[in-house]
Scaffold this motif. Structure first.
Motif, PDB file in Angstrom:
ATOM      1  N   ASP A   3      39.549  34.078  51.799  1.00  0.00           N
ATOM      2  CA  ASP A   3      40.098  34.803  50.661  1.00  0.00           C
ATOM      3  C   ASP A   3      40.260  33.920  49.437  1.00  0.00           C
ATOM      4  OD1 ASP A   3      40.217  37.218  51.993  1.00  0.00           O
ATOM      5  OD2 ASP A   3      42.094  36.659  52.959  1.00  0.00           O
ATOM      6  N   GLN A  20      42.152  35.479  46.145  1.00  0.00           N
ATOM      7  CA  GLN A  20      41.898  36.921  46.081  1.00  0.00           C
ATOM      8  C   GLN A  20      43.072  37.739  46.632  1.00  0.00           C
ATOM      9  OE1 GLN A  20      37.376  37.964  46.780  1.00  0.00           O
ATOM     10  NE2 GLN A  20      38.001  36.445  48.269  1.00  0.00           N
ATOM     11  N   ARG A  23      39.582  42.041  47.530  1.00  0.00           N
ATOM     12  CA  ARG A  23      38.217  41.594  47.832  1.00  0.00           C
ATOM     13  C   ARG A  23      37.220  42.653  47.377  1.00  0.00           C
ATOM     14  NH1 ARG A  23      39.193  41.470  53.390  1.00  0.00           N
ATOM     15  NH2 ARG A  23      40.612  39.747  53.722  1.00  0.00           N
ATOM     16  N   GLN A  46      29.626  38.502  41.912  1.00  0.00           N
ATOM     17  CA  GLN A  46      30.779  38.595  42.802  1.00  0.00           C
ATOM     18  C   GLN A  46      31.978  38.948  41.937  1.00  0.00           C
ATOM     19  OE1 GLN A  46      31.410  38.197  46.407  1.00  0.00           O
ATOM     20  NE2 GLN A  46      33.131  39.249  45.456  1.00  0.00           N
ATOM     21  N   VAL A  48      35.794  39.726  40.968  1.00  0.00           N
ATOM     22  CA  VAL A  48      37.150  39.348  41.383  1.00  0.00           C
ATOM     23  C   VAL A  48      38.114  39.853  40.311  1.00  0.00           C
ATOM     24  CG1 VAL A  48      36.395  37.259  42.630  1.00  0.00           C
ATOM     25  CG2 VAL A  48      37.109  37.061  40.234  1.00  0.00           C
ATOM     26  N   VAL A 151      44.021  42.406  49.988  1.00  0.00           N
ATOM     27  CA  VAL A 151      44.233  41.350  50.981  1.00  0.00           C
ATOM     28  C   VAL A 151      45.717  41.327  51.323  1.00  0.00           C
ATOM     29  CG1 VAL A 151      44.094  38.868  51.392  1.00  0.00           C
ATOM     30  CG2 VAL A 151      42.317  40.004  50.047  1.00  0.00           C
TER      31      VAL A 151
END
Ligand SMILES: [Zn+2]
Ligand SMILES: [Zn+2]
Length: 155
Positions: A3, A20, A23, A46, A48, A151
């Motif tokens: 994470d 994170q 996710r 990616q 975030v 998370v």
């Protein structure tokens, strides 16, 4: 993948860490903008939460107005010009890391391939990958790709 994501630029002046709390799945984009921007075959994004990210080092920001009217901010190391992430004013609070800058970039597996209509002909997309001729037309389509997942705090 852990994470906590870490990464940085080519020369080492810029380093970042993402703790994170949410996710997102990564995607590859074969649009001609990503080809030009990366100087390569496709971009790997990616996403975030920007609030989860800390970044240190000398940064410069480029701007690009997309055909949709959305304004992209392209953030790079001032010294070696490695592009670290992009922002999009239509998606506040989320940034797209250039996945190749991750320390563990080999762990990134794109969940979807966008704009396969303009992919380079020699690029073979895995048969089980989710493919889009262009890109999702609405937020529901994007969420199918991202599958955002909170998370748990004690993870
Ligand atoms: Zn650098
Ligand atoms: Zn693209």
């Amino acid at each position: 993948m852990s994470d906590t994501l870490t990464g940085g630029c080519l020369c080492g002046a810029v380093r970042y860490q993402v703790q994170q709390t949410m996710r997102f799945r990564a995607y590859a984009c074969h649009c001609t903008d990503c080809q030009t921007r990366s100087g390569s075959a496709f971009g790997i994004q990616q996403s975030v939460l920007s609030a989860d990210m800390t970044i240190d080092g000398p940064l410069i920001t480029g701007r690009h107005v997309q055909p949709s009217g959305a304004v992209a901010g392209i953030v790079a190391c001032e010294k070696c010009l490695t592009r670290i992430y992009t922002s999009n004013d239509q998606r506040p609070g989320i940034v797209n890391l250039r996945a190749g800058t991750l320390d563990n970039s080999r762990d990134v597996i794109p969940a979807a391939h966008l704009w396969v209509s303009s992919k380079l002909h020699w690029v073979i997309v895995p048969v089980d990958a989710m493919c889009f001729e262009t890109q999702p037309q609405d937020m529901a389509g994007w969420l199918e790709i991202f599958k955002p997942e909170a998370v748990a705090e004690n993870d």
